[in-house]
Scaffold this motif. Sequence first.
Motif, PDB file in Angstrom:
ATOM      1  N   TRP A  46      21.416  24.472  21.020  1.00  0.00           N
ATOM      2  CA  TRP A  46      22.666  23.917  21.533  1.00  0.00           C
ATOM      3  C   TRP A  46      22.846  22.444  21.185  1.00  0.00           C
ATOM      4  CZ3 TRP A  46      26.427  26.998  23.254  1.00  0.00           C
ATOM      5  CH2 TRP A  46      26.069  28.314  23.561  1.00  0.00           C
ATOM      6  N   LEU A  47      22.023  21.941  20.316  1.00  0.00           N
ATOM      7  CA  LEU A  47      22.180  20.565  19.857  1.00  0.00           C
ATOM      8  C   LEU A  47      21.635  20.426  18.447  1.00  0.00           C
ATOM      9  CD1 LEU A  47      19.599  18.196  21.649  1.00  0.00           C
ATOM     10  CD2 LEU A  47      19.149  20.505  20.893  1.00  0.00           C
ATOM     11  N   LYS A  48      22.029  19.344  17.799  1.00  0.00           N
ATOM     12  CA  LYS A  48      21.542  19.048  16.452  1.00  0.00           C
ATOM     13  C   LYS A  48      20.861  17.680  16.480  1.00  0.00           C
ATOM     14  CE  LYS A  48      24.911  21.776  13.787  1.00  0.00           C
ATOM     15  NZ  LYS A  48      25.435  22.525  14.928  1.00  0.00           N
ATOM     16  N   THR A  49      19.562  17.690  16.168  1.00  0.00           N
ATOM     17  CA  THR A  49      18.778  16.450  16.143  1.00  0.00           C
ATOM     18  C   THR A  49      18.054  16.367  14.799  1.00  0.00           C
ATOM     19  OG1 THR A  49      16.973  17.623  17.278  1.00  0.00           O
ATOM     20  CG2 THR A  49      18.475  16.310  18.645  1.00  0.00           C
ATOM     21  N   PRO A  50      18.780  16.200  13.713  1.00  0.00           N
ATOM     22  CA  PRO A  50      18.145  16.247  12.386  1.00  0.00           C
ATOM     23  C   PRO A  50      17.094  15.178  12.168  1.00  0.00           C
ATOM     24  CG  PRO A  50      20.395  15.396  12.257  1.00  0.00           C
ATOM     25  CD  PRO A  50      20.225  15.960  13.630  1.00  0.00           C
ATOM     26  N   ASN A  51      17.253  14.016  12.764  1.00  0.00           N
ATOM     27  CA  ASN A  51      16.300  12.934  12.525  1.00  0.00           C
ATOM     28  C   ASN A  51      15.000  13.135  13.298  1.00  0.00           C
ATOM     29  OD1 ASN A  51      18.083  11.208  10.820  1.00  0.00           O
ATOM     30  ND2 ASN A  51      19.355  11.323  12.643  1.00  0.00           N
ATOM     31  N   MET A  52      15.107  13.539  14.562  1.00  0.00           N
ATOM     32  CA  MET A  52      13.900  13.879  15.321  1.00  0.00           C
ATOM     33  C   MET A  52      13.186  15.056  14.659  1.00  0.00           C
ATOM     34  SD  MET A  52      15.362  13.725  19.221  1.00  0.00           S
ATOM     35  CE  MET A  52      16.422  12.396  19.786  1.00  0.00           C
ATOM     36  N   ASP A  53      13.980  16.040  14.217  1.00  0.00           N
ATOM     37  CA  ASP A  53      13.397  17.229  13.594  1.00  0.00           C
ATOM     38  C   ASP A  53      12.664  16.883  12.300  1.00  0.00           C
ATOM     39  OD1 ASP A  53      14.644  18.514  15.667  1.00  0.00           O
ATOM     40  OD2 ASP A  53      16.140  19.533  14.449  1.00  0.00           O
ATOM     41  N   LYS A  54      13.268  16.022  11.503  1.00  0.00           N
ATOM     42  CA  LYS A  54      12.648  15.626  10.235  1.00  0.00           C
ATOM     43  C   LYS A  54      11.300  14.960  10.483  1.00  0.00           C
ATOM     44  CE  LYS A  54      13.415  12.714   6.147  1.00  0.00           C
ATOM     45  NZ  LYS A  54      14.344  11.759   5.482  1.00  0.00           N
ATOM     46  N   LEU A  55      11.272  14.059  11.474  1.00  0.00           N
ATOM     47  CA  LEU A  55      10.021  13.387  11.808  1.00  0.00           C
ATOM     48  C   LEU A  55       8.991  14.382  12.314  1.00  0.00           C
ATOM     49  CD1 LEU A  55       8.579  10.629  12.093  1.00  0.00           C
ATOM     50  CD2 LEU A  55       9.425  10.565  14.453  1.00  0.00           C
ATOM     51  N   ALA A  56       9.426  15.290  13.191  1.00  0.00           N
ATOM     52  CA  ALA A  56       8.504  16.287  13.746  1.00  0.00           C
ATOM     53  C   ALA A  56       7.959  17.212  12.661  1.00  0.00           C
ATOM     54  CB  ALA A  56       9.212  17.102  14.829  1.00  0.00           C
ATOM     55  N   ASN A  57       8.804  17.572  11.715  1.00  0.00           N
ATOM     56  CA  ASN A  57       8.360  18.473  10.643  1.00  0.00           C
ATOM     57  C   ASN A  57       7.392  17.794   9.681  1.00  0.00           C
ATOM     58  OD1 ASN A  57       9.763  20.808  11.439  1.00  0.00           O
ATOM     59  ND2 ASN A  57      11.659  20.080  10.506  1.00  0.00           N
ATOM     60  N   LYS A  58       7.462  16.466   9.582  1.00  0.00           N
ATOM     61  CA  LYS A  58       6.518  15.733   8.735  1.00  0.00           C
ATOM     62  C   LYS A  58       5.193  15.491   9.451  1.00  0.00           C
ATOM     63  CE  LYS A  58       8.711  11.972   7.608  1.00  0.00           C
ATOM     64  NZ  LYS A  58       8.956  10.691   6.906  1.00  0.00           N
ATOM     65  N   GLY A  59       5.270  15.247  10.760  1.00  0.00           N
ATOM     66  CA  GLY A  59       4.093  14.826  11.501  1.00  0.00           C
ATOM     67  C   GLY A  59       3.472  15.930  12.331  1.00  0.00           C
ATOM     68  N   LEU A  60       2.777  15.515  13.387  1.00  0.00           N
ATOM     69  CA  LEU A  60       2.153  16.437  14.333  1.00  0.00           C
ATOM     70  C   LEU A  60       2.916  16.340  15.649  1.00  0.00           C
ATOM     71  CD1 LEU A  60      -0.076  18.382  15.276  1.00  0.00           C
ATOM     72  CD2 LEU A  60      -1.536  16.393  15.692  1.00  0.00           C
ATOM     73  N   ARG A  61       3.433  17.475  16.113  1.00  0.00           N
ATOM     74  CA  ARG A  61       4.187  17.522  17.369  1.00  0.00           C
ATOM     75  C   ARG A  61       3.328  18.180  18.442  1.00  0.00           C
ATOM     76  NH1 ARG A  61       7.837  21.300  19.741  1.00  0.00           N
ATOM     77  NH2 ARG A  61       7.780  22.584  17.845  1.00  0.00           N
ATOM     78  N   PHE A  62       3.194  17.487  19.568  1.00  0.00           N
ATOM     79  CA  PHE A  62       2.403  17.999  20.688  1.00  0.00           C
ATOM     80  C   PHE A  62       3.334  18.654  21.708  1.00  0.00           C
ATOM     81  CE2 PHE A  62      -0.147  14.617  18.872  1.00  0.00           C
ATOM     82  CZ  PHE A  62      -1.428  15.144  18.868  1.00  0.00           C
ATOM     83  N   GLU A  63       3.073  19.916  22.018  1.00  0.00           N
ATOM     84  CA  GLU A  63       3.922  20.626  22.976  1.00  0.00           C
ATOM     85  C   GLU A  63       3.515  20.379  24.421  1.00  0.00           C
ATOM     86  OE1 GLU A  63       4.358  24.775  22.066  1.00  0.00           O
ATOM     87  OE2 GLU A  63       5.893  24.333  20.551  1.00  0.00           O
ATOM     88  N   LYS A  64       2.264  19.953  24.636  1.00  0.00           N
ATOM     89  CA  LYS A  64       1.796  19.727  26.002  1.00  0.00           C
ATOM     90  C   LYS A  64       1.581  18.232  26.249  1.00  0.00           C
ATOM     91  CE  LYS A  64      -0.477  24.199  26.796  1.00  0.00           C
ATOM     92  NZ  LYS A  64      -1.761  24.869  27.134  1.00  0.00           N
ATOM     93  N   ALA A  65       2.645  17.468  26.111  1.00  0.00           N
ATOM     94  CA  ALA A  65       2.594  16.027  26.362  1.00  0.00           C
ATOM     95  C   ALA A  65       3.286  15.742  27.688  1.00  0.00           C
ATOM     96  CB  ALA A  65       3.274  15.265  25.237  1.00  0.00           C
ATOM     97  N   TYR A  66       2.593  15.022  28.567  1.00  0.00           N
ATOM     98  CA  TYR A  66       3.098  14.785  29.921  1.00  0.00           C
ATOM     99  C   TYR A  66       2.997  13.312  30.292  1.00  0.00           C
ATOM    100  CZ  TYR A  66       2.951  19.832  30.445  1.00  0.00           C
ATOM    101  OH  TYR A  66       3.168  21.175  30.269  1.00  0.00           O
ATOM    102  N   VAL A  67       3.937  12.874  31.107  1.00  0.00           N
ATOM    103  CA  VAL A  67       3.933  11.495  31.588  1.00  0.00           C
ATOM    104  C   VAL A  67       3.018  11.380  32.800  1.00  0.00           C
ATOM    105  CG1 VAL A  67       6.234  11.063  30.706  1.00  0.00           C
ATOM    106  CG2 VAL A  67       5.970  11.901  33.047  1.00  0.00           C
ATOM    107  N   THR A  68       2.684  10.152  33.188  1.00  0.00           N
ATOM    108  CA  THR A  68       1.866   9.951  34.390  1.00  0.00           C
ATOM    109  C   THR A  68       2.708  10.005  35.653  1.00  0.00           C
ATOM    110  OG1 THR A  68       2.136   7.556  34.150  1.00  0.00           O
ATOM    111  CG2 THR A  68       0.123   8.543  33.239  1.00  0.00           C
TER     112      THR A  68
END
Length: 458
Positions: A46-68
């Motif tokens: 439901w959204l388009k985030t091409p720049n975040m996606d491009k960075l994520a596809n190049k790098g390592l994306r963590f699915e279990k990242a949590y704030v304190t």
Amino acid sequence: MKKSIVWLVLCLTTTVVQAQSEKPNILIIITDQQNAKMMGVAGNEWLKTPNMDKLANKGLRFEKAYVTNPVCSPSRFSLFTGQYPSAIDMRHNASKLDIAALQKIIPNAMGNAFAKAGYETFYGGKSHLPGAKKEVKPYGFETFISKDERDQLAAESVELLTNRTSDKPFLLALNFINPHDICYEAIRQFPPNNRPPADVPVPLLEAIAIPDSIDEDDFMAKYVPPLPANFEPTSDEPRAIYDLKELHSFTIDAREHWTEKDWRMHRYAYHRLTESVDVQIGMVLDALEASPFADNTIVIFTSDHGEMSGSHRLEHKTVFYEESANVPLVVWYKGMANGQSVDKENMISTGLDLYPTLCDLAGISSLGHLPGLSFAPLLKDQKSDYYSRRYLFMENELGFMIRGDNIKYTLYDNGDEMLIDLEQDPGELVNLSQNVAYKERKAKLKALLQKHIEEANQ
């Protein structure tokens, strides 16, 4: 003459690159109130985030990242100090702080550690750091822009990257405001009695509006996200959630009074605001790619906390539900061993683990003891044995939470409990705190959490 100028520019560029080859530059991009599901690459249609996606596809994306702590100021304190917010008695944005503890921690903040190691440190956009108001110098940073966390921050960041000639490595922290403007939708409809009326940001008004050119029924059917699958409150939900009525009355007012259309439009605006910040991030990433620093810069993308976006009939943040606590985390740098991948297994505490990770990658020593763990080995494609976070703790103004594997246990200040099995119940729809089948697992997590609480109160 023209050849001489070109030669001079090439020499300057080569000098900068050679001088910076010893230590990596670091670019930290932080959005505000973006949960982990708010990227196309995370499966959101439901959204388009091409720049975040491009960075994520190049790098390592963590699915279990949590704030304190799923609130702005406490979370940002952790990100830039590597400490729990409770280390300074901070449970929410307006907490009365332990000033003596804060004064001991700030000299060891990220900016100070990197400045001591020879880095030039820059901070732009939203600060909201405890004890510093809008000043970030105590945390070791030079403010290069503070008034506008939207387009102007992007433009000034592009200028900094484009015109930079210093031979020192840099640590650049960019703090964009959106999609945080979504906060004001419930506040403007249900103004709290304990605060003055809020000035509603123009980007929100633009994002929430139904275009005149589209029929409303057609618009709702084709363009507006549906209600989330976990729209209804959790069964046996702790009554502590309703303590938000006293703390943030508009959150419960929205739960009790918004129609399904209201909730869907709220979600629609949240998606549009996320798209707007993606454009701003794209400006910065394009400037980095075109700069002489592209081959020697570590890029971090994350957020200070999430947004409920209709899950459990809640908006805003604070609570420990996944939508509020789970945030994007992407790391990329040229030549990284574990790029173009997704880590689905390892729990990362962004507030605790980012600081020691950056120190590890930059080859510098942090200032003072940090409770977090460096996840640099995961970036270098080493086995997860090198990064062994078995439990993750979280704090807020209502209570404390621990997560181990896929089990989350929360102990609220009023004594209420909540136990969620995320493997069986990813939508967090059933509170298992009284389920006898989970008695032993609950007891173990509760003991560990009580120990954490005791240490936090010392």
